[in-house]
Scaffold this motif. Sequence first.
Motif, PDB file in Angstrom:
ATOM      1  N   GLU A 155      31.704  48.572  49.050  1.00 17.14           N
ATOM      2  CA  GLU A 155      31.400  47.196  48.690  1.00 17.14           C
ATOM      3  C   GLU A 155      32.692  46.383  48.747  1.00 17.14           C
ATOM      4  O   GLU A 155      33.778  46.937  48.947  1.00 17.14           O
ATOM      5  CB  GLU A 155      30.786  47.104  47.286  1.00 17.14           C
ATOM      6  N   THR A 156      32.584  45.066  48.578  1.00 17.14           N
ATOM      7  CA  THR A 156      33.771  44.223  48.532  1.00 17.14           C
ATOM      8  C   THR A 156      33.794  43.460  47.218  1.00 17.14           C
ATOM      9  O   THR A 156      32.780  42.942  46.758  1.00 17.14           O
ATOM     10  CB  THR A 156      33.810  43.225  49.711  1.00 17.14           C
ATOM     11  N   ARG A 157      34.983  43.417  46.621  1.00 18.97           N
ATOM     12  CA  ARG A 157      35.166  42.734  45.346  1.00 18.97           C
ATOM     13  C   ARG A 157      36.602  42.232  45.264  1.00 18.97           C
ATOM     14  O   ARG A 157      37.499  42.735  45.962  1.00 18.97           O
ATOM     15  CB  ARG A 157      34.921  43.674  44.155  1.00 18.97           C
ATOM     16  N   SER A 158      36.836  41.276  44.387  1.00 21.45           N
ATOM     17  CA  SER A 158      38.208  40.856  44.114  1.00 21.45           C
ATOM     18  C   SER A 158      38.891  41.932  43.255  1.00 21.45           C
ATOM     19  O   SER A 158      38.233  42.720  42.581  1.00 21.45           O
ATOM     20  CB  SER A 158      38.231  39.507  43.383  1.00 21.45           C
ATOM     21  N   TYR A 159      40.220  41.944  43.298  1.00 19.82           N
ATOM     22  CA  TYR A 159      40.987  42.877  42.473  1.00 19.82           C
ATOM     23  C   TYR A 159      40.949  42.450  41.004  1.00 19.82           C
ATOM     24  O   TYR A 159      40.936  43.279  40.104  1.00 19.82           O
ATOM     25  CB  TYR A 159      42.431  42.907  42.976  1.00 19.82           C
ATOM     26  N   HIS A 160      40.921  41.147  40.800  1.00 16.96           N
ATOM     27  CA  HIS A 160      40.846  40.618  39.438  1.00 16.96           C
ATOM     28  C   HIS A 160      39.981  39.370  39.459  1.00 16.96           C
ATOM     29  O   HIS A 160      39.671  38.831  40.519  1.00 16.96           O
ATOM     30  CB  HIS A 160      42.256  40.307  38.907  1.00 16.96           C
ATOM     31  N   ASP A 161      39.573  38.924  38.279  1.00 13.49           N
ATOM     32  CA  ASP A 161      38.675  37.765  38.211  1.00 13.49           C
ATOM     33  C   ASP A 161      39.404  36.448  37.973  1.00 13.49           C
ATOM     34  O   ASP A 161      38.779  35.401  37.801  1.00 13.49           O
ATOM     35  CB  ASP A 161      37.607  37.977  37.129  1.00 13.49           C
ATOM     36  N   ASP A 218      49.152  36.980  37.229  1.00 18.19           N
ATOM     37  CA  ASP A 218      49.890  38.246  37.254  1.00 18.19           C
ATOM     38  C   ASP A 218      49.058  39.321  36.584  1.00 18.19           C
ATOM     39  O   ASP A 218      48.552  39.124  35.468  1.00 18.19           O
ATOM     40  CB  ASP A 218      51.227  38.102  36.522  1.00 18.19           C
ATOM     41  N   ILE A 219      48.937  40.471  37.251  1.00 19.72           N
ATOM     42  CA  ILE A 219      48.071  41.533  36.727  1.00 19.72           C
ATOM     43  C   ILE A 219      48.535  42.883  37.257  1.00 19.72           C
ATOM     44  O   ILE A 219      49.156  42.958  38.317  1.00 19.72           O
ATOM     45  CB  ILE A 219      46.584  41.273  37.105  1.00 19.72           C
ATOM     46  N   THR A 220      48.273  43.936  36.515  1.00 21.68           N
ATOM     47  CA  THR A 220      48.491  45.297  37.003  1.00 21.68           C
ATOM     48  C   THR A 220      47.155  46.041  36.973  1.00 21.68           C
ATOM     49  O   THR A 220      46.169  45.569  36.405  1.00 21.68           O
ATOM     50  CB  THR A 220      49.516  46.055  36.137  1.00 21.68           C
ATOM     51  N   TRP A 221      47.146  47.232  37.563  1.00 23.32           N
ATOM     52  CA  TRP A 221      45.938  48.047  37.596  1.00 23.32           C
ATOM     53  C   TRP A 221      45.374  48.266  36.193  1.00 23.32           C
ATOM     54  O   TRP A 221      44.160  48.224  35.981  1.00 23.32           O
ATOM     55  CB  TRP A 221      46.249  49.390  38.262  1.00 23.32           C
ATOM     56  N   ALA A 222      46.230  48.471  35.212  1.00 21.02           N
ATOM     57  CA  ALA A 222      45.762  48.796  33.858  1.00 21.02           C
ATOM     58  C   ALA A 222      44.818  47.736  33.309  1.00 21.02           C
ATOM     59  O   ALA A 222      43.876  48.057  32.572  1.00 21.02           O
ATOM     60  CB  ALA A 222      46.961  48.965  32.923  1.00 21.02           C
ATOM     61  N   ASP A 223      45.053  46.478  33.664  1.00 25.77           N
ATOM     62  CA  ASP A 223      44.292  45.394  33.052  1.00 25.77           C
ATOM     63  C   ASP A 223      43.390  44.637  34.020  1.00 25.77           C
ATOM     64  O   ASP A 223      42.753  43.657  33.621  1.00 25.77           O
ATOM     65  CB  ASP A 223      45.259  44.391  32.401  1.00 25.77           C
ATOM     66  N   CYS A 224      43.305  45.089  35.259  1.00 24.76           N
ATOM     67  CA  CYS A 224      42.561  44.303  36.249  1.00 24.76           C
ATOM     68  C   CYS A 224      41.047  44.483  36.100  1.00 24.76           C
ATOM     69  O   CYS A 224      40.561  45.496  35.595  1.00 24.76           O
ATOM     70  CB  CYS A 224      43.014  44.642  37.668  1.00 24.76           C
ATOM     71  N   ALA A 225      40.315  43.483  36.572  1.00 24.90           N
ATOM     72  CA  ALA A 225      38.856  43.504  36.475  1.00 24.90           C
ATOM     73  C   ALA A 225      38.238  44.613  37.316  1.00 24.90           C
ATOM     74  O   ALA A 225      37.199  45.164  36.952  1.00 24.90           O
ATOM     75  CB  ALA A 225      38.298  42.146  36.900  1.00 24.90           C
ATOM     76  N   LEU A 226      38.883  44.951  38.444  1.00 26.71           N
ATOM     77  CA  LEU A 226      38.325  45.989  39.307  1.00 26.71           C
ATOM     78  C   LEU A 226      38.372  47.351  38.621  1.00 26.71           C
ATOM     79  O   LEU A 226      37.416  48.132  38.725  1.00 26.71           O
ATOM     80  CB  LEU A 226      39.082  46.025  40.641  1.00 26.71           C
ATOM     81  N   ARG A 227      39.432  47.641  37.895  1.00 21.11           N
ATOM     82  CA  ARG A 227      39.491  48.910  37.149  1.00 21.11           C
ATOM     83  C   ARG A 227      38.392  48.947  36.079  1.00 21.11           C
ATOM     84  O   ARG A 227      37.713  49.969  35.901  1.00 21.11           O
ATOM     85  CB  ARG A 227      40.858  49.083  36.494  1.00 21.11           C
ATOM     86  N   ASN A 283      47.598  41.363  49.225  1.00 19.92           N
ATOM     87  CA  ASN A 283      46.710  40.206  49.259  1.00 19.92           C
ATOM     88  C   ASN A 283      46.526  39.672  47.849  1.00 19.92           C
ATOM     89  O   ASN A 283      46.679  40.400  46.865  1.00 19.92           O
ATOM     90  CB  ASN A 283      45.342  40.593  49.841  1.00 19.92           C
ATOM     91  N   ASN A 284      46.154  38.403  47.751  1.00 20.29           N
ATOM     92  CA  ASN A 284      45.934  37.803  46.433  1.00 20.29           C
ATOM     93  C   ASN A 284      44.856  38.565  45.667  1.00 20.29           C
ATOM     94  O   ASN A 284      43.847  38.966  46.239  1.00 20.29           O
ATOM     95  CB  ASN A 284      45.518  36.352  46.579  1.00 20.29           C
ATOM     96  N   VAL A 285      45.088  38.743  44.369  1.00 19.88           N
ATOM     97  CA  VAL A 285      44.138  39.507  43.548  1.00 19.88           C
ATOM     98  C   VAL A 285      42.785  38.816  43.445  1.00 19.88           C
ATOM     99  O   VAL A 285      41.771  39.448  43.150  1.00 19.88           O
ATOM    100  CB  VAL A 285      44.706  39.787  42.149  1.00 19.88           C
ATOM    101  N   LEU A 286      42.761  37.507  43.662  1.00 17.17           N
ATOM    102  CA  LEU A 286      41.503  36.761  43.724  1.00 17.17           C
ATOM    103  C   LEU A 286      41.570  35.854  44.936  1.00 17.17           C
ATOM    104  O   LEU A 286      42.494  35.043  45.059  1.00 17.17           O
ATOM    105  CB  LEU A 286      41.277  35.933  42.462  1.00 17.17           C
ATOM    106  N   GLU A 287      40.616  36.004  45.855  1.00 12.97           N
ATOM    107  CA  GLU A 287      40.560  35.183  47.064  1.00 12.97           C
ATOM    108  C   GLU A 287      39.583  34.039  46.840  1.00 12.97           C
ATOM    109  O   GLU A 287      38.372  34.236  46.837  1.00 12.97           O
ATOM    110  CB  GLU A 287      40.115  36.034  48.260  1.00 12.97           C
ATOM    111  N   GLY A 288      40.089  32.835  46.643  1.00 16.51           N
ATOM    112  CA  GLY A 288      39.218  31.680  46.512  1.00 16.51           C
ATOM    113  C   GLY A 288      38.449  31.687  45.205  1.00 16.51           C
ATOM    114  O   GLY A 288      38.811  32.348  44.236  1.00 16.51           O
TER     115      GLY A 288
END
Length: 202
Positions: A33-39, A43-52, A176-181
């Motif tokens: 699937e496709t999703r943003s890394y964060h919502d 600034d974000i890291t894996w520990a706190d990102c929406a995708l995790r 790439n940007n953690v949120l695209e658009g």
Amino acid sequence: MQAGDKIVFGEYNWRVLDIQNNIALIITDTIIETRSYHDRYTDITWADCALRKYLNSAFYNRFTEDEKSRIVPVINKNPDNQWYGTKGGENTQDYIFLLSLEEAVCKYFGDSSAKLYNRNPKHKYWFESKDENNGKRGTTFNGSANSYWLRTPGRISVKAVYIKGNPSGCVGIQGNNVLEGNVSETDYFGGVRPALWLNLYN
């Protein structure tokens, strides 16, 4: 079973990357699937990102209770970006996760560590466009080329590293940007290729 084999687990086809003491590291054979890394664009890291959060809650809950009992939680180290020094953040305990830059470049798709740790000054955005292991990293989404996220931050913390779509397999080490658009169903997001450790004999 050995590294490189393909298996079915839950609703997905997986590729075996490693086996240790009857526990296999598996990754979906293609982008699922496709999703943003964060919502948010922040600034974000894996520990706190929406995708995790999504992978370890809603996605994890797609598995049956029997299947969940076979998924082994793991402590993931989250190294800094090896070229830019961007902080990778805290170690995390995950059921489902993305590969790190180091895992994708040095361990599971061939060993290109010499190029990762000895940066070519000409390369600012791509890890190595002609790396011999690029083709092992590339995959598709619904039969078409698509990039997919790694959990490592990019050049700055509003970016995350990604693998360019098949057949390239190049590593976008700047990110790439953690949120695209804006968040909507029509926007493009990075591909998601989850990984997990699976108990083979549970």
